[in-house]
Design a protein around this motif. Structure first.
Motif, PDB file in Angstrom:
ATOM      1  N   MET A 179     -12.333  15.046  -1.804  1.00 36.44           N
ATOM      2  CA  MET A 179     -12.094  14.648  -0.417  1.00 36.44           C
ATOM      3  C   MET A 179     -11.392  13.291  -0.455  1.00 36.44           C
ATOM      4  O   MET A 179     -11.971  12.285  -0.889  1.00 36.44           O
ATOM      5  CB  MET A 179     -13.407  14.539   0.349  1.00 36.44           C
ATOM      6  N   VAL A 180     -10.130  13.277  -0.065  1.00 31.34           N
ATOM      7  CA  VAL A 180      -9.294  12.083  -0.212  1.00 31.34           C
ATOM      8  C   VAL A 180      -8.988  11.481   1.153  1.00 31.34           C
ATOM      9  O   VAL A 180      -8.592  12.189   2.092  1.00 31.34           O
ATOM     10  CB  VAL A 180      -7.976  12.426  -0.939  1.00 31.34           C
ATOM     11  N   GLY A 181      -9.162  10.168   1.269  1.00 33.07           N
ATOM     12  CA  GLY A 181      -8.816   9.446   2.487  1.00 33.07           C
ATOM     13  C   GLY A 181      -7.489   8.727   2.307  1.00 33.07           C
ATOM     14  O   GLY A 181      -7.286   8.045   1.293  1.00 33.07           O
ATOM     15  N   VAL A 182      -6.577   8.895   3.245  1.00 35.90           N
ATOM     16  CA  VAL A 182      -5.282   8.212   3.181  1.00 35.90           C
ATOM     17  C   VAL A 182      -5.052   7.467   4.488  1.00 35.90           C
ATOM     18  O   VAL A 182      -5.565   7.860   5.535  1.00 35.90           O
ATOM     19  CB  VAL A 182      -4.117   9.197   2.938  1.00 35.90           C
ATOM     20  N   ARG A 183      -4.286   6.404   4.416  1.00 35.10           N
ATOM     21  CA  ARG A 183      -3.980   5.647   5.632  1.00 35.10           C
ATOM     22  C   ARG A 183      -2.478   5.638   5.862  1.00 35.10           C
ATOM     23  O   ARG A 183      -1.680   5.738   4.912  1.00 35.10           O
ATOM     24  CB  ARG A 183      -4.497   4.218   5.526  1.00 35.10           C
ATOM     25  N   LEU A 184      -2.083   5.528   7.121  1.00 34.01           N
ATOM     26  CA  LEU A 184      -0.679   5.412   7.455  1.00 34.01           C
ATOM     27  C   LEU A 184      -0.168   4.054   6.977  1.00 34.01           C
ATOM     28  O   LEU A 184      -0.810   3.031   7.188  1.00 34.01           O
ATOM     29  CB  LEU A 184      -0.472   5.549   8.964  1.00 34.01           C
ATOM     30  N   MET A 185       0.976   4.061   6.344  1.00 33.88           N
ATOM     31  CA  MET A 185       1.496   2.825   5.771  1.00 33.88           C
ATOM     32  C   MET A 185       2.281   2.003   6.790  1.00 33.88           C
ATOM     33  O   MET A 185       2.835   2.533   7.753  1.00 33.88           O
ATOM     34  CB  MET A 185       2.342   3.125   4.543  1.00 33.88           C
ATOM     35  N   THR A 186       2.317   0.704   6.544  1.00 34.47           N
ATOM     36  CA  THR A 186       3.002  -0.245   7.420  1.00 34.47           C
ATOM     37  C   THR A 186       4.261  -0.776   6.742  1.00 34.47           C
ATOM     38  O   THR A 186       4.527  -0.493   5.574  1.00 34.47           O
ATOM     39  CB  THR A 186       2.093  -1.435   7.751  1.00 34.47           C
ATOM     40  N   GLY A 187       5.018  -1.562   7.496  1.00 35.52           N
ATOM     41  CA  GLY A 187       6.193  -2.209   6.927  1.00 35.52           C
ATOM     42  C   GLY A 187       5.824  -3.107   5.755  1.00 35.52           C
ATOM     43  O   GLY A 187       6.588  -3.238   4.794  1.00 35.52           O
ATOM     44  N   ARG A 188       4.651  -3.716   5.810  1.00 39.29           N
ATOM     45  CA  ARG A 188       4.202  -4.573   4.714  1.00 39.29           C
ATOM     46  C   ARG A 188       4.000  -3.752   3.433  1.00 39.29           C
ATOM     47  O   ARG A 188       4.287  -4.220   2.332  1.00 39.29           O
ATOM     48  CB  ARG A 188       2.908  -5.284   5.111  1.00 39.29           C
ATOM     49  N   ASP A 189       3.494  -2.516   3.588  1.00 38.24           N
ATOM     50  CA  ASP A 189       3.327  -1.637   2.432  1.00 38.24           C
ATOM     51  C   ASP A 189       4.682  -1.276   1.828  1.00 38.24           C
ATOM     52  O   ASP A 189       4.840  -1.248   0.603  1.00 38.24           O
ATOM     53  CB  ASP A 189       2.593  -0.353   2.833  1.00 38.24           C
ATOM     54  N   GLU A 190       5.646  -0.991   2.680  1.00 42.52           N
ATOM     55  CA  GLU A 190       7.007  -0.683   2.202  1.00 42.52           C
ATOM     56  C   GLU A 190       7.575  -1.855   1.417  1.00 42.52           C
ATOM     57  O   GLU A 190       8.152  -1.666   0.334  1.00 42.52           O
ATOM     58  CB  GLU A 190       7.917  -0.373   3.384  1.00 42.52           C
ATOM     59  N   ASP A 191       7.428  -3.066   1.966  1.00 46.46           N
ATOM     60  CA  ASP A 191       7.936  -4.256   1.283  1.00 46.46           C
ATOM     61  C   ASP A 191       7.248  -4.439  -0.066  1.00 46.46           C
ATOM     62  O   ASP A 191       7.896  -4.794  -1.064  1.00 46.46           O
ATOM     63  CB  ASP A 191       7.717  -5.500   2.154  1.00 46.46           C
ATOM     64  N   TYR A 192       5.947  -4.203  -0.104  1.00 48.50           N
ATOM     65  CA  TYR A 192       5.194  -4.328  -1.348  1.00 48.50           C
ATOM     66  C   TYR A 192       5.735  -3.368  -2.409  1.00 48.50           C
ATOM     67  O   TYR A 192       5.944  -3.757  -3.577  1.00 48.50           O
ATOM     68  CB  TYR A 192       3.711  -4.045  -1.103  1.00 48.50           C
ATOM     69  N   LEU A 193       5.974  -2.122  -2.038  1.00 50.74           N
ATOM     70  CA  LEU A 193       6.452  -1.120  -2.993  1.00 50.74           C
ATOM     71  C   LEU A 193       7.864  -1.445  -3.486  1.00 50.74           C
ATOM     72  O   LEU A 193       8.184  -1.232  -4.662  1.00 50.74           O
ATOM     73  CB  LEU A 193       6.411   0.270  -2.361  1.00 50.74           C
ATOM     74  N   ILE A 194       8.709  -1.970  -2.600  1.00 50.06           N
ATOM     75  CA  ILE A 194      10.061  -2.360  -2.998  1.00 50.06           C
ATOM     76  C   ILE A 194      10.010  -3.501  -4.009  1.00 50.06           C
ATOM     77  O   ILE A 194      10.686  -3.474  -5.049  1.00 50.06           O
ATOM     78  CB  ILE A 194      10.898  -2.766  -1.765  1.00 50.06           C
ATOM     79  N   LYS A 195       9.192  -4.514  -3.727  1.00 44.58           N
ATOM     80  CA  LYS A 195       9.078  -5.659  -4.634  1.00 44.58           C
ATOM     81  C   LYS A 195       8.442  -5.260  -5.958  1.00 44.58           C
ATOM     82  O   LYS A 195       8.820  -5.773  -7.016  1.00 44.58           O
ATOM     83  CB  LYS A 195       8.263  -6.773  -3.968  1.00 44.58           C
ATOM     84  N   LEU A 196       7.480  -4.340  -5.901  1.00 48.93           N
ATOM     85  CA  LEU A 196       6.851  -3.859  -7.133  1.00 48.93           C
ATOM     86  C   LEU A 196       7.871  -3.144  -8.005  1.00 48.93           C
ATOM     87  O   LEU A 196       7.906  -3.346  -9.231  1.00 48.93           O
ATOM     88  CB  LEU A 196       5.698  -2.912  -6.783  1.00 48.93           C
TER      89      LEU A 196
END
Length: 286
Positions: A179-196
């Motif tokens: 049973m997996v819980g997921v959350r809707l991502m924000t612009g901050r999450d997008e920026d984090y993934l780009i920088k990573l």
């Protein structure tokens, strides 16, 4: 040429403006007010926690882009840092209590499109590669045709998901039965993934865009929200579970649909394509 000052009785006997007129002229000033408009949010404010400024808000007010805002888009420093568009969005939001980076990705996309329209109009001319003949062709898209979409409570149930808190959904994946819980991502999450991703490239480390995204969006596995459990699950997650989870996620994520009919001027191939976000979007050639 007619003397308008004489005709309107603006001159005194000596040909000079009367004192009261001179005072009015010297004190005259222009005052311009930038128009604003309201942008509908794909989320309708349903997926933000109660303390978030967008909780329950169906729209946000923005002011139209100005020449001063264009300074942001032409700042080499901001462009190199990859924050020019975010800085622009923050600038046009009327409610400064809203952080553009903390908006859900779909809501932020709707804001980007609306802001672009206020600055340069709905016509978006760009270059793209034809998926059939692979030639680069010029094409014009109409941004006014964008449609907002988002899942209803009935849709969520039909996709065998449960919203356990605003913006957080639980589902059972088919292979591991977790049973997996997921959350809707924000612009901050997008920026984090780009920088990573950029950081991994600089360090010559192997890129892992898919698992990095899963680690960012998964918040719990069988009720356990520890990073250790989530990381272990992602590292050993069956591919069919991963594909299932991502497909379900995109069924409920609110966003703006910019898909439009494309016809290649070179080979005549026609199909529906997503409007590409190229450099021409905020930096048009005209």
């Amino acid at each position: 040429m007619r003397n308008n000052e004489d005709r309107l009785g603006m001159n005194g006997a000596d040909g000079e403006a009367p004192p009261q007129t001179r005072e009015a002229q010297s004190g005259a000033s222009f005052s311009f007010s930038t128009p604003t408009e309201f942008v509908e949010l794909p989320s309708r404010g349903r997926y933000y926690p109660e303390k978030h400024p967008l909780h329950g808000k169906e729209e946000v007010e923005i002011r139209h882009m100005t020449a001063k805002d264009e300074d942001i888009l032409t700042s080499e420093t901001l462009i190199k840092k990859g924050i020019a568009v975010d800085r622009l969005l923050q600038n046009v939001l009327v409610d400064k209590g809203i952080a553009a980076a903390d908006m859900l990705v779909g809501d932020k996309n709707a804001l980007v499109v609306a802001t672009r329209i206020t600055g340069y109009g709905p016509e978006y001319n760009t270059q793209l590669n034809c998926p059939s003949c692979f030639k680069t062709v010029a094409y014009s898209f109409d941004l006014d045709l964008g449609k907002l979409y988002g899942a209803t409570e009935e849709d969520i149930r039909e996709h065998e998901m449960t919203m356990v808190s605003p913006g957080v959904f639980e589902m059972e994946v088919p292979i591991s039965k977790a049973m997996v819980g997921v959350r809707l991502m924000t612009g901050r999450d997008e920026d984090y993934l780009i920088k990573l991703s950029e950081s991994k490239k600089k360090q010559k480390l192997p890129e892992a865009p898919l698992t990095d995204q899963l680690r960012r969006m998964i918040v719990s596995v069988n009720g356990d929200s520890s990073n250790e459990v989530i990381n272990d699950f992602v590292n050993h997650m069956p591919a069919r579970d991963s594909r299932y989870l991502r497909a379900k996620y995109y069924k409920v994520v609110p966003d703006i649909d910019l898909a439009q009919e494309f016809e290649c001027a070179s080979c005549g191939h026609a199909q529906e394509l997503e409007v590409p976000f190229t450099v021409d979007f905020f930096w048009p050639r005209q």
